[in-house]
Each structure stands twice: as C-alpha cells, then as structure tokens.
Design an enzyme around this catalytic site. Structure first.
Site, PDB file in Angstrom:
ATOM      1  N   HIS A 157     -34.605   3.527 -67.152  1.00  0.00           N
ATOM      2  CA  HIS A 157     -34.594   3.562 -65.686  1.00  0.00           C
ATOM      3  C   HIS A 157     -33.375   2.784 -65.187  1.00  0.00           C
ATOM      4  O   HIS A 157     -32.981   1.786 -65.782  1.00  0.00           O
ATOM      5  CB  HIS A 157     -35.861   2.914 -65.127  1.00  0.00           C
ATOM      6  CG  HIS A 157     -37.110   3.686 -65.369  1.00  0.00           C
ATOM      7  ND1 HIS A 157     -37.387   4.863 -64.702  1.00  0.00           N
ATOM      8  CD2 HIS A 157     -38.156   3.449 -66.198  1.00  0.00           C
ATOM      9  CE1 HIS A 157     -38.566   5.310 -65.104  1.00  0.00           C
ATOM     10  NE2 HIS A 157     -39.049   4.484 -66.008  1.00  0.00           N
TER      11      HIS A 157
ATOM     12  N   CYS B 232     -37.711   8.941 -68.516  1.00  0.00           N
ATOM     13  CA  CYS B 232     -39.008   8.393 -68.906  1.00  0.00           C
ATOM     14  C   CYS B 232     -40.045   9.519 -69.078  1.00  0.00           C
ATOM     15  O   CYS B 232     -39.940  10.312 -70.000  1.00  0.00           O
ATOM     16  CB  CYS B 232     -39.463   7.343 -67.894  1.00  0.00           C
ATOM     17  SG  CYS B 232     -40.735   6.229 -68.550  1.00  0.00           S
TER      18      CYS B 232
END
Length: 287
Positions: free
Chosen positions: A233, A136
C-alpha cells in the site's frame, strides 16, 4: 461548525446545562481536510469530474473496499482521471488502466466482482492492450485461485481468481502488518509504504516481482508487463516511481509532490485548531 459559529452559542450553553462539561472551543469548517487521505468510503459517492484528461483509470468499487486512498496520488495528477465505478455499471472501455484496490474480504468481493460482470469487462480491457494493477486484495483476485482452508473470511473455502496472473493465494491465520522501504524492480526507484493483509501468494509470475525490500521480493508481473499485483500500500505516493509508471503508459506525471501536499494540509489544520481551541486546557486535561 460550518457557517457562523455564533449560531451555536445556545447549543453550547444547553450542553453545559445538561452535562456540566466546559467548552474548549468550536472548530469552524476544516477546508484543508479535503486534501487529506479519506478514511470513509462514503467519499466515493462524491466523484470528481476529470473528463478530458490523458489517462482514465477505472477503479471498481468493491463492496468491502479498503485502503482506497492508494489512488489519491493518481487523482492529484493533472493528466489523470480516476473513475470509481459503482456496482451495476460497466468498467469504461476507454480506460487505459484498471486498478483493483484492497478489500476487507477478498473472496466475497471476488465473487461479487464476477456477479457484477466486471470479470468480462476486465478480460476485454486486457484484450485491448489495457494495463491492470492489483493492490493487496486486488492482487490476490488477479491470480488463478484464492483458498481459505481455515474459513477465516467465511464459509466459502475457495474461489476462482480472475486469471490475469499465474499465482495463487492461501489465506493464513497470521496477519502481516509492517511498514516497508522498498525498491521498484521495473524502474529501480525507491518506494515506501506498508503491508496489512492475510494470505500468502505464490506462483510462476512471482519470478517477476514488483519490488524488493531487504532482499525479500513482493508482487508478481505478467510476462508482457501489462498486469502486476503487489501487497505494498502507498505504492503511488512515491513521486519518481509514479512519474515513470505514468510515462510507461504514455502520460506525463510525477510533477506533484504528494506527501508535501498532505503535510501542508496537516499544518493548515493544526494552525486552524490552535486559533479556535483552548489547546492549553486540552493538553492539561490530557495530562
């Protein structure tokens, strides 16, 4: 309550006197909670000793670190030592893998990353043949530049990236929030996780994606395969993928059923609460 719950009897009586509220029970110490993903970064101050294991994974403790439970499945591996490196300390030279985690403010943490000297440590790690993963915000930092034309994160509109991936990121007002069922491109194995991020990333290294979900490619990989970044994630919660990834680093892994361990911890906590609380009364109150 940690210890003899009877010691809190006077406290319960005092609370009832002051508020008129009834007590639904006292919950003794939830030992199983230590096996759940952590939500508060204060837990990173209590670092476990995993010295002597086959692979050291270094994780820089960004000031605005987010979603660091992405590392929990790696910490559960018997052959893996995960070291969270606080500001002011060097990234360990004997690390085989550096993971740059998520961030609540990519540009701010990227500037601090450089000020801390971690960019030089990461470049040296790369020259030694080390592997790097960015998740991310960490993925965004690995590119050539991060731009924020709308000032979403603050006053700094552009920051030079770490340059380990040939991509660039532009922050956009729309936030991507979605669950994802995906497949690893490198190992052709299933992945499951979620995205929660600002920004759109593009560039030549995206021609080597990390995963594919519903025909949509995610992530980028360096030409030699030693550096990759992804918006997914939960990447390492997939046991088969984690095992193959660790094998590619020369380490046996994947023997831990991470999701099952979390479920077992949740079941233990639920049983514990049922034993010590008047759950029927709580449910009646909720209705």
């Amino acid at each position: 309550f940690r210890g003899d719950a009877a010691l809190f009897d006077d406290g319960i009586a005092a609370i009832h006197r002051f508020t008129g509220w009834r007590c639904f029970g006292v919950v003794p110490w939830l030992k199983a909670a230590a096996r759940l993903p952590s939500e508060d970064s204060v837990v990173l101050e209590r670092l476990a000793d995993g010295a002597g294991r086959a692979l050291k994974v270094a994780v820089p403790m960004l000031a605005r670190i987010a979603n660091f439970d992405d590392l929990d499945p790696l910490k559960a591996e018997p052959q893996v030592e995960v070291v969270f490196v606080p500001p002011g300390e060097r990234l360990p030279a004997d690390a085989g893998l550096v993971v740059i985690p998520g961030s609540k403010s990519t540009i701010g943490d990227l500037i601090a990353f450089r000020a801390n000297g971690w960019d030089a440590d990461l470049a040296a790690h790369r020259r030694r043949g080390g592997h790097v993963v960015g998740i991310c915000g960490g993925y965004q930092m690995l590119g050539r530049v991060v731009r924020d034309p709308h000032g979403i994160e603050g006053g700094v509109r552009e920051a030079e990236g770490l340059g380990l991936l040939d991509v660039e990121t532009v922050m956009e007002p729309h936030k991507t929030v979605r669950n994802r069922q995906a497949r690893s491109v490198a190992f052709d194995l299933p992945l499951e996780g979620y995205e929660i991020h600002l920004g759109r990333t593009s560039g030549p290294d995206r021609l080597r994606p990390v995963s594919v979900s519903g025909g949509v490619e995610d992530g980028a990989t360096s030409p030699d395969g030693r550096v990759f970044g992804t918006y997914l994630h939960g990447l390492f919660t997939a046991d088969a993928f984690r095992g193959r990834f660790l094998e590619s680093l020369g380490v046996r892994g994947g023997g831990v059923d991470y999701r099952a361990e979390v479920e077992r911890a949740l079941d233990e906590i639920a049983a514990h609460l049922e034993r010590h609380l008047d759950c029927d009364a709580i449910f009646a109150l909720a209705r």
